[in-house]
Write a protein that holds these residues in place. Structure first.
Motif, short mmCIF file in Angstrom:
data_model
loop_
_atom_site.label_atom_id
_atom_site.label_comp_id
_atom_site.label_asym_id
_atom_site.label_seq_id
_atom_site.Cartn_x
_atom_site.Cartn_y
_atom_site.Cartn_z
N HIS A 120 1.05 -1.11 0.04
CA HIS A 120 0.12 0.21 -0.02
C HIS A 120 0.86 1.61 0.16
N ARG A 121 2.11 1.11 0.76
CA ARG A 121 2.77 1.92 0.43
C ARG A 121 4.60 1.51 0.47
N LYS A 122 5.69 2.56 0.27
CA LYS A 122 6.89 1.52 0.08
C LYS A 122 7.51 1.24 2.01
N ALA A 123 8.05 0.58 2.00
CA ALA A 123 8.65 0.27 3.46
C ALA A 123 10.39 1.09 3.22
N THR A 124 10.01 1.88 4.81
CA THR A 124 11.04 2.58 4.74
C THR A 124 12.22 1.45 4.58
N LEU A 125 13.30 1.59 4.22
CA LEU A 125 14.43 0.99 4.28
C LEU A 125 15.63 1.41 5.57
N ASN A 126 15.98 0.38 6.37
CA ASN A 126 16.98 0.39 7.66
C ASN A 126 17.51 -0.92 7.64
N PRO A 127 18.56 -0.83 8.61
CA PRO A 127 19.44 -2.09 9.02
C PRO A 127 18.71 -2.93 9.70
N TYR A 128 17.04 -3.14 9.40
CA TYR A 128 15.97 -4.69 9.30
C TYR A 128 15.02 -5.17 8.25
N VAL A 129 15.06 -3.67 6.99
CA VAL A 129 14.32 -4.13 6.21
C VAL A 129 14.87 -3.88 5.40
N GLN A 130 15.64 -4.66 4.53
CA GLN A 130 16.07 -4.44 3.03
C GLN A 130 15.90 -5.63 2.01
N THR A 131 15.81 -4.97 0.37
CA THR A 131 15.28 -5.48 -0.73
C THR A 131 16.64 -6.63 -0.88
N ILE A 132 16.34 -7.68 -1.53
CA ILE A 132 17.13 -8.61 -2.10
C ILE A 132 17.57 -8.80 -3.62
N ARG A 133 18.18 -9.06 -3.77
CA ARG A 133 18.95 -9.39 -5.18
C ARG A 133 18.13 -10.19 -6.21
N LEU A 134 17.83 -9.76 -7.44
CA LEU A 134 16.79 -11.27 -8.48
C LEU A 134 18.53 -11.47 -8.76
N PRO A 135 18.04 -12.66 -9.92
CA PRO A 135 19.30 -13.27 -10.35
C PRO A 135 19.51 -12.13 -12.00
N ARG A 136 20.13 -12.69 -12.47
CA ARG A 136 20.47 -12.22 -13.92
C ARG A 136 18.99 -13.17 -14.72
N LYS A 137 18.78 -12.60 -16.21
CA LYS A 137 17.80 -13.62 -16.24
C LYS A 137 18.28 -14.75 -17.10
N ASN A 138 17.52 -15.68 -17.45
CA ASN A 138 18.07 -17.08 -17.20
C ASN A 138 19.31 -17.67 -17.16
N HIS A 139 19.27 -16.76 -15.46
CA HIS A 139 20.84 -17.80 -14.89
C HIS A 139 20.13 -18.86 -13.97
N SER A 140 21.15 -20.24 -14.33
CA SER A 140 21.26 -21.16 -13.95
C SER A 140 21.55 -21.30 -12.01
N VAL A 141 21.15 -21.66 -11.30
CA VAL A 141 21.89 -22.88 -9.87
C VAL A 141 22.53 -23.87 -10.54
N MET A 142 23.22 -23.97 -10.36
CA MET A 142 23.77 -25.67 -11.27
C MET A 142 23.25 -26.96 -9.72
N PRO A 143 23.27 -27.78 -9.68
CA PRO A 143 23.45 -28.79 -8.99
C PRO A 143 24.86 -29.37 -7.70
N GLY A 144 24.82 -28.95 -6.91
CA GLY A 144 25.20 -29.33 -5.85
C GLY A 144 25.60 -27.83 -5.03
N LYS A 145 24.98 -26.89 -5.27
CA LYS A 145 25.27 -25.61 -5.08
C LYS A 145 24.42 -25.65 -3.50
N VAL A 146 25.38 -25.61 -2.54
CA VAL A 146 24.71 -25.13 -1.65
C VAL A 146 24.05 -24.15 -0.68
N CYS A 147 22.63 -23.74 -0.70
CA CYS A 147 22.29 -22.33 -0.53
C CYS A 147 21.24 -22.47 0.12
#
Length: 263
Positions: A120-147
């Protein structure tokens, strides 16, 4: 190839075999409280609605990304939380203005299980509220990767939900681990198979929509699992939907200034 028993899927979310996260170490995490119509209410017609919970994650000041099956008649998003049983001063509770599930979402097969929530309105960014990055288009996470996945879901198949944010490391699997496991079709282009079947580390009911995070990038969205607390699980592959995400968010300007901690 080993024969697998076809398994009916259950929406994902519970953290099994993990541990409590360091408070506010994942400031992108969102807790969703969802009002849904209850056609089978125990209380009869006088109580036609019930609630469910999901996870999500902040990707722009006014947009949260989650699973499409987390939709409902009304949604409230809590940001900046660690212990959801308390009204922490770091928390912001913001209603959702517009839920935008992917236009090709199929609620029978969980295909395209991805949804944008415009706040409904934008969040106030601070040390407790942050955005996270998204991957590049068509980027693949390979098997064996620990997430890592995180959420406030149940700590076991028959356990209660967690008040404090939990997290667990899960290994990305080869597509074959999911391809013949579920009664629903698995599409490796649009989905990620996650979780070593030789472990008891898993996510299950209660926190669908939470992110699969690899090197501080949100690569997947918790979609569904077998329902018995054992991996692997199926996550929506975010990189395949980056064009849709960017196009959809570009249609909406940032909402007004952030509000007070509890709104």
């Amino acid at each position: 190839m080993e024969n697998h028993k076809w398994t009916k899927p259950v929406c994902g979310g519970e953290i099994i075999g993990g541990h409590e996260a360091i408070p506010h170490s994942r400031p992108y995490m969102a807790f969703l409280w969802i009002s849904v119509q209850n056609s089978e209410s125990w209380f009869g017609d006088n109580f036609p609605f019930k609630t469910k919970t999901c996870g999500g994650f902040l990707i722009r000041e006014d947009f949260v990304l989650t699973a499409a099956h987390c939709n409902g008649r009304a949604i409230w998003v809590t940001l900046g939380a660690h212990d959801i049983s308390k009204q922490e001063w770091t928390q912001h509770v913001i209603p959702v203005k517009r839920a935008i599930p992917h236009p090709d979402y199929n609620d029978k097969t969980f295909a395209n299980d991805i949804m944008l929530l415009q706040l409904h309105r934008k969040a106030t960014l601070n040390p407790y509220v942050q955005t996270i990055r998204l991957p590049r288009k068509n980027h693949s996470v390979m098997p064996g990767k620990v997430c890592t996945v995180a959420g406030w879901g149940r700590l076991g198949v028959n356990a209660q939900t967690a008040d404090k944010l939990q997290e667990v490391d899960l290994e990305v699997q080869n597509k074959d681990a999911c391809l013949h496991l579920y009664i629903l079709p698995f599409n490796n282009t649009l989905q990620i198979c996650v979780g070593d079947p030789g472990t008891r580390k898993d996510s299950f009911m209660g926190d669908s929509g939470g992110p699969l995070v690899c090197h501080k990038v949100a690569e997947g969205i918790n979609s569904f699992g077998k329902g018995d607390g054992t991996p692997p699980l199926v996550y929506t592959r975010i990189s395949s939907y980056v064009p849709w995400i960017e196009k959809t968010m570009s249609q909406f300007k940032l909402q007004g200034p952030g509000g007070s901690a509890r709104d």
